[in-house]
Motif scaffolding. Structure first.
Motif, mmCIF file in Angstrom:
data_model
loop_
_atom_site.group_PDB
_atom_site.id
_atom_site.type_symbol
_atom_site.label_atom_id
_atom_site.label_comp_id
_atom_site.label_asym_id
_atom_site.label_seq_id
_atom_site.Cartn_x
_atom_site.Cartn_y
_atom_site.Cartn_z
ATOM 1 N N PHE A 184 10.928 -7.252 -11.386
ATOM 2 C CA PHE A 184 9.851 -6.564 -10.484
ATOM 3 C C PHE A 184 8.349 -6.677 -10.734
ATOM 4 O O PHE A 184 7.464 -6.828 -10.062
ATOM 5 N N GLY A 185 8.178 -6.984 -12.215
ATOM 6 C CA GLY A 185 6.966 -7.371 -12.944
ATOM 7 C C GLY A 185 6.414 -8.643 -12.205
ATOM 8 O O GLY A 185 5.557 -8.986 -11.544
ATOM 9 N N TYR A 186 7.315 -9.581 -12.161
ATOM 10 C CA TYR A 186 7.279 -11.066 -11.744
ATOM 11 C C TYR A 186 6.760 -10.878 -10.232
ATOM 12 O O TYR A 186 6.068 -11.677 -9.706
ATOM 13 N N LEU A 187 7.745 -10.054 -9.572
ATOM 14 C CA LEU A 187 7.374 -9.971 -7.982
ATOM 15 C C LEU A 187 5.889 -9.521 -7.546
ATOM 16 O O LEU A 187 5.381 -9.688 -6.634
ATOM 17 N N THR A 188 5.620 -8.632 -8.499
ATOM 18 C CA THR A 188 4.290 -7.854 -8.216
ATOM 19 C C THR A 188 2.989 -8.732 -8.405
ATOM 20 O O THR A 188 2.313 -8.827 -7.943
ATOM 21 N N ASP A 189 3.453 -9.660 -9.530
ATOM 22 C CA ASP A 189 2.403 -10.472 -9.584
ATOM 23 C C ASP A 189 2.383 -11.600 -8.723
ATOM 24 O O ASP A 189 1.119 -11.996 -8.149
ATOM 25 N N ARG A 224 0.740 -5.647 -6.092
ATOM 26 C CA ARG A 224 1.296 -4.303 -6.525
ATOM 27 C C ARG A 224 1.384 -3.493 -5.223
ATOM 28 O O ARG A 224 2.256 -2.626 -5.077
ATOM 29 N N LYS A 225 0.697 -3.537 -4.317
ATOM 30 C CA LYS A 225 0.677 -2.471 -3.079
ATOM 31 C C LYS A 225 2.065 -2.969 -2.264
ATOM 32 O O LYS A 225 2.567 -2.227 -2.052
ATOM 33 N N LYS A 226 2.173 -4.167 -2.232
ATOM 34 C CA LYS A 226 3.511 -4.473 -1.319
ATOM 35 C C LYS A 226 4.676 -3.895 -2.028
ATOM 36 O O LYS A 226 5.683 -3.491 -1.479
ATOM 37 N N LEU A 227 4.604 -4.343 -3.193
ATOM 38 C CA LEU A 227 6.088 -3.836 -4.105
ATOM 39 C C LEU A 227 6.126 -2.412 -4.321
ATOM 40 O O LEU A 227 7.196 -1.839 -4.324
ATOM 41 N N PHE A 228 4.987 -1.562 -4.172
ATOM 42 C CA PHE A 228 4.932 -0.297 -4.407
ATOM 43 C C PHE A 228 5.478 0.386 -3.243
ATOM 44 O O PHE A 228 6.443 1.105 -3.185
ATOM 45 N N MET A 229 5.133 -0.287 -1.871
ATOM 46 C CA MET A 229 5.706 0.328 -0.920
ATOM 47 C C MET A 229 7.241 -0.189 -0.661
ATOM 48 O O MET A 229 7.790 0.725 -0.082
ATOM 49 N N LEU A 230 7.426 -1.270 -1.055
ATOM 50 C CA LEU A 230 9.011 -1.736 -1.211
ATOM 51 C C LEU A 230 9.808 -0.584 -2.087
ATOM 52 O O LEU A 230 10.759 -0.164 -1.614
ATOM 53 N N SER A 231 9.149 -0.423 -3.135
ATOM 54 C CA SER A 231 9.858 0.433 -4.064
ATOM 55 C C SER A 231 10.173 2.096 -3.328
ATOM 56 O O SER A 231 11.161 2.582 -3.664
ATOM 57 N N LEU A 232 8.980 2.358 -2.699
ATOM 58 C CA LEU A 232 8.887 3.731 -2.375
ATOM 59 C C LEU A 232 9.958 3.966 -1.061
ATOM 60 O O LEU A 232 10.697 4.930 -0.990
ATOM 61 N N GLY A 233 10.012 2.667 -0.148
ATOM 62 C CA GLY A 233 10.977 2.765 0.757
ATOM 63 C C GLY A 233 12.407 2.722 0.095
ATOM 64 O O GLY A 233 13.261 3.509 0.740
#
Length: 130
Positions: free
Chosen positions: A86-91, A95-104
């Motif tokens: 997920f660090g790779y995906l965040t880069d 960060r905002k898109k991956l945070f929302m995915l994680s929250l969902g």
């Protein structure tokens, strides 16, 4: 083959950063990270406390000490691999898109888990009626 000469670079960036004012944003980050750190420690403490109970014969789950240790090891392996992935995906995606995915994902996981088995049909219907 000769090695290029390296020289020490001297900079005043750290001291300049230390002189910057401490803003409201810094406090928000500090409180947020501190809260997550405490909750992570609580999770590890709960798992460590429950491990001994899960190995008792009358626990109903019939795990050995090796099973509990293996589960704890896989937990750490999953955390490390997940962080790297997920660090790779965040880069890559932000960060905002991956945070929302994680929250969902974290929000939808408990209801999805409750509906995961056929014996949970009563729970699913209770969730659907909410």
């Amino acid at each position: 083959m000769t090695r290029p000469e390296t020289e020490t670079i001297r900079t005043d960036v750290p001291s300049r950063l230390d002189r910057l004012p401490w803003a409201r944003w810094h406090w928000m980050v500090l409180v947020g990270l501190g809260t997550v750190w405490i909750l992570d420690g609580l999770e590890v403490t709960i798992v460590g406390t429950l491990g001994e109970r899960l190995t008792e014969p009358d626990s109903g789950i019939h795990l050995t000490e090796g099973d509990v240790g293996a589960a704890a090891s896989w937990y750490v392996v999953g955390a490390v691999l997940g962080s790297l992935f997920f660090g790779y995906l965040t880069d890559r995606f932000g960060r905002k898109k991956l945070f929302m995915l994680s929250l969902g994902t974290r929000t939808s996981s408990p209801p999805t888990s409750a509906c995961g088995s056929a014996s949970a049909s009563a729970r699913c219907s209770a969730l659907a009626s909410c």
